[in-house]
Design a protein around this motif. Sequence first.
Motif, PDB file in Angstrom:
ATOM      1  N   VAL A 318       0.841  -1.203   0.000  1.00 44.69           N
ATOM      2  CA  VAL A 318       0.000   0.000   0.000  1.00 44.69           C
ATOM      3  C   VAL A 318       0.872   1.248   0.000  1.00 44.69           C
ATOM      4  O   VAL A 318       0.607   2.212  -0.731  1.00 44.69           O
ATOM      5  N   THR A 319       1.920   1.250   0.804  1.00 48.65           N
ATOM      6  CA  THR A 319       2.812   2.409   0.837  1.00 48.65           C
ATOM      7  C   THR A 319       3.509   2.588  -0.509  1.00 48.65           C
ATOM      8  O   THR A 319       3.698   3.712  -0.971  1.00 48.65           O
ATOM      9  N   PHE A 320       3.871   1.471  -1.140  1.00 50.20           N
ATOM     10  CA  PHE A 320       4.532   1.541  -2.440  1.00 50.20           C
ATOM     11  C   PHE A 320       3.595   2.119  -3.492  1.00 50.20           C
ATOM     12  O   PHE A 320       3.985   2.996  -4.284  1.00 50.20           O
ATOM     13  N   VAL A 321       2.353   1.650  -3.517  1.00 47.60           N
ATOM     14  CA  VAL A 321       1.384   2.112  -4.523  1.00 47.60           C
ATOM     15  C   VAL A 321       1.092   3.595  -4.349  1.00 47.60           C
ATOM     16  O   VAL A 321       1.042   4.366  -5.327  1.00 47.60           O
ATOM     17  N   LEU A 322       0.893   4.038  -3.111  1.00 46.44           N
ATOM     18  CA  LEU A 322       0.600   5.456  -2.870  1.00 46.44           C
ATOM     19  C   LEU A 322       1.775   6.340  -3.272  1.00 46.44           C
ATOM     20  O   LEU A 322       1.588   7.387  -3.912  1.00 46.44           O
ATOM     21  N   THR A 323       2.968   5.931  -2.886  1.00 47.46           N
ATOM     22  CA  THR A 323       4.162   6.706  -3.241  1.00 47.46           C
ATOM     23  C   THR A 323       4.312   6.794  -4.750  1.00 47.46           C
ATOM     24  O   THR A 323       4.541   7.873  -5.307  1.00 47.46           O
ATOM     25  N   LEU A 324       4.184   5.661  -5.418  1.00 45.16           N
ATOM     26  CA  LEU A 324       4.344   5.625  -6.866  1.00 45.16           C
ATOM     27  C   LEU A 324       3.263   6.430  -7.568  1.00 45.16           C
ATOM     28  O   LEU A 324       3.540   7.139  -8.555  1.00 45.16           O
ATOM     29  N   VAL A 329       2.253  11.166 -11.162  1.00 44.90           N
ATOM     30  CA  VAL A 329       1.546  12.386 -11.577  1.00 44.90           C
ATOM     31  C   VAL A 329       2.538  13.495 -11.895  1.00 44.90           C
ATOM     32  O   VAL A 329       2.458  14.150 -12.941  1.00 44.90           O
ATOM     33  N   CYS A 330       3.508  13.701 -11.013  1.00 49.23           N
ATOM     34  CA  CYS A 330       4.469  14.790 -11.253  1.00 49.23           C
ATOM     35  C   CYS A 330       5.467  14.403 -12.343  1.00 49.23           C
ATOM     36  O   CYS A 330       5.973  15.268 -13.059  1.00 49.23           O
ATOM     37  N   LEU A 331       5.738  13.107 -12.513  1.00 45.93           N
ATOM     38  CA  LEU A 331       6.658  12.675 -13.561  1.00 45.93           C
ATOM     39  C   LEU A 331       6.064  12.910 -14.939  1.00 45.93           C
ATOM     40  O   LEU A 331       6.769  13.298 -15.876  1.00 45.93           O
ATOM     41  N   VAL A 332       4.777  12.677 -15.088  1.00 45.91           N
ATOM     42  CA  VAL A 332       4.103  12.958 -16.364  1.00 45.91           C
ATOM     43  C   VAL A 332       4.202  14.443 -16.678  1.00 45.91           C
ATOM     44  O   VAL A 332       4.479  14.843 -17.813  1.00 45.91           O
ATOM     45  N   LYS A 333       4.010  15.276 -15.649  1.00 48.14           N
ATOM     46  CA  LYS A 333       4.066  16.725 -15.846  1.00 48.14           C
ATOM     47  C   LYS A 333       5.459  17.176 -16.289  1.00 48.14           C
ATOM     48  O   LYS A 333       5.598  17.956 -17.237  1.00 48.14           O
ATOM     49  N   VAL A 347      11.581  16.811  -8.313  1.00 42.91           N
ATOM     50  CA  VAL A 347      12.457  16.257  -7.272  1.00 42.91           C
ATOM     51  C   VAL A 347      11.840  16.488  -5.896  1.00 42.91           C
ATOM     52  O   VAL A 347      11.808  15.589  -5.045  1.00 42.91           O
ATOM     53  N   THR A 348      11.321  17.691  -5.686  1.00 47.40           N
ATOM     54  CA  THR A 348      10.679  18.021  -4.415  1.00 47.40           C
ATOM     55  C   THR A 348       9.488  17.122  -4.144  1.00 47.40           C
ATOM     56  O   THR A 348       9.342  16.566  -3.048  1.00 47.40           O
ATOM     57  N   LEU A 349       8.629  16.946  -5.145  1.00 48.08           N
ATOM     58  CA  LEU A 349       7.426  16.147  -4.942  1.00 48.08           C
ATOM     59  C   LEU A 349       7.740  14.663  -4.798  1.00 48.08           C
ATOM     60  O   LEU A 349       7.041  13.942  -4.076  1.00 48.08           O
ATOM     61  N   CYS A 350       8.770  14.173  -5.475  1.00 48.12           N
ATOM     62  CA  CYS A 350       9.183  12.786  -5.255  1.00 48.12           C
ATOM     63  C   CYS A 350       9.678  12.603  -3.820  1.00 48.12           C
ATOM     64  O   CYS A 350       9.397  11.587  -3.177  1.00 48.12           O
ATOM     65  N   MET A 356       5.911  11.181   2.799  1.00 51.67           N
ATOM     66  CA  MET A 356       4.542  11.140   3.281  1.00 51.67           C
ATOM     67  C   MET A 356       3.971   9.732   3.318  1.00 51.67           C
ATOM     68  O   MET A 356       3.194   9.384   4.208  1.00 51.67           O
ATOM     69  N   PHE A 357       4.341   8.886   2.346  1.00 51.16           N
ATOM     70  CA  PHE A 357       3.662   7.601   2.205  1.00 51.16           C
ATOM     71  C   PHE A 357       4.589   6.388   2.244  1.00 51.16           C
ATOM     72  O   PHE A 357       4.129   5.262   2.077  1.00 51.16           O
ATOM     73  N   GLY A 358       5.907   6.603   2.440  1.00 54.91           N
ATOM     74  CA  GLY A 358       6.852   5.498   2.385  1.00 54.91           C
ATOM     75  C   GLY A 358       6.767   4.566   3.585  1.00 54.91           C
ATOM     76  O   GLY A 358       6.113   4.843   4.593  1.00 54.91           O
ATOM     77  N   TRP A 359       7.464   3.430   3.460  1.00 61.39           N
ATOM     78  CA  TRP A 359       7.500   2.403   4.504  1.00 61.39           C
ATOM     79  C   TRP A 359       8.669   2.672   5.448  1.00 61.39           C
ATOM     80  O   TRP A 359       9.794   2.866   5.015  1.00 61.39           O
TER      81      TRP A 359
END
Length: 501
Positions: A318-324, A329-333, A347-350, A356-359
């Motif tokens: 779950v943490t992996f899916v949320l982080t990814l 979204v920002c990578l597409v942008k 870089v900031t948003l990654c 925020m969501f990592g394990w």
Amino acid sequence: MDPEHHPTFNQCLVLATALKLLLIPSYRSTDFEVHRNWLAITHSLHPSQWYLEDTSEWTLDYPPFFAAFEWVLSQAAQYFDTGMLQVKNLNYASVETVYFQRLSVIATELILALSLRRFVNIQTNPQAKKGANIIALSLLLSPAFLIIDHIHFQYNGMMFGILIFSLCDALTDNLLRSGILFATLLCFKHIYLYIAPAYFAYLLRRYCLGKNLLDIQFFNCIKLGVSIVSIFSIAFGYFVAIGQIPQLLSRLFPFSRGLCHAYWAPNAWALYAFADRILIHIAPRLNLNIDSASLGSATRGLVGDTSFAVLPNIPPRVTFVLTLAVQLVCLVKVFLQPTPTRFIGAVTLCGFASFMFGWHVHEKAVLLPLVPFSLLALQDRRYLGAFRPLAIAGHISLFPLVFKAAEFPIKSAYTILWIMVFFMTFDTVVPVAKSQRIFLLDRFEIVYMTVGVPLILYTELFHFAIFGSRLEFLPLMFTSAYCALGILGSFLGFFVLYLTG
């Protein structure tokens, strides 16, 4: 700080160094012994034994370039005290050892200072240069580096200096060197893998592809690919040759650890854990089931056993899916609009997403979004509005790392002074955008700052006076939840600005 008459960079560097020298005898965390042990391992043992040695519980778990860095330091350390270089000397902390390790952090942090000077020098107009100089000074004097590196003990200044050099190369379109520096950084500390997707998307789009996506720049691809493969080969090639990669990877990625660190890093899972603690008390009224075996799990301060009494437990996927999902979204942008500024935003948003969501996120990882966001904060008043809660929460969240009474006035007074001086200075140099304010974020910032001071006073002073040694986890829980709200607000504000800008 008057931006027209602010102290020079060199003056601030001397002042910061003098303060760090005065802090040499201050509190030291277990990380001090971690790095002392790594000095001993790399100095006393053959490289084939570096990732096998386990006399101490603080085994070597950074990539090979950092191990080599410790070996280089050990060559100087032997002239201070050879006792620190003995693997069997656990928890060794002679006066000479303390001075050597503290001075090594101060000396290697010059890489951060040089990278900040370069960030200022690459600006092309006076207004941008003025803002960059203020940002450089704020990072040079940052309470985060003071607390984590010079009291708690680590070498983040050096490594974030390498990152800023890489980002400066991206800002000046020296993309090959930017990628090489980042690959080198990954071989020092693998936590930077969290922001690697931003580098991949930007270098692929800007360096490896032409304006037409089908116009592949084969020579650029070869140069970048060969460079990165060469760096990783230098770092890991020897361990591949002796068949130790599985052992090395098991040290770098200990997935057996639980969702939350001993002290909850102020992220989404801290708020989740805090909500679970609240629900325990109101569950009987709501007819909710309580897992009695988990009642103390989230507040015992242990690693690897986090479970929740009312809310569902969170598996690693779950943490992996949320982080990814956030990162994609920002990578597409940035892939569709590959500008240098948008790249630093990615870089900031990654960094934000991973924090925020990592394990099993550590509180010190707040530097991942804080440092690159600092480089953008003065480009737009809306960015500044999103940055302020992160700057406040990020620094306050580090206070529990230094819990001794003697350091309380230092960390508190220094952080409050830093916030007052630089926040007032930011307001004088940041350009006014057409959409100058975001009402909800602006009000959130005011309320958030107002709550901060009484929270610090309670958690650091009043709680012990009221409860003594009872409910010892309560101040940590309040600090983590409060800081998580600030970082979440900052993340959401910048995320919206990034997608709509």
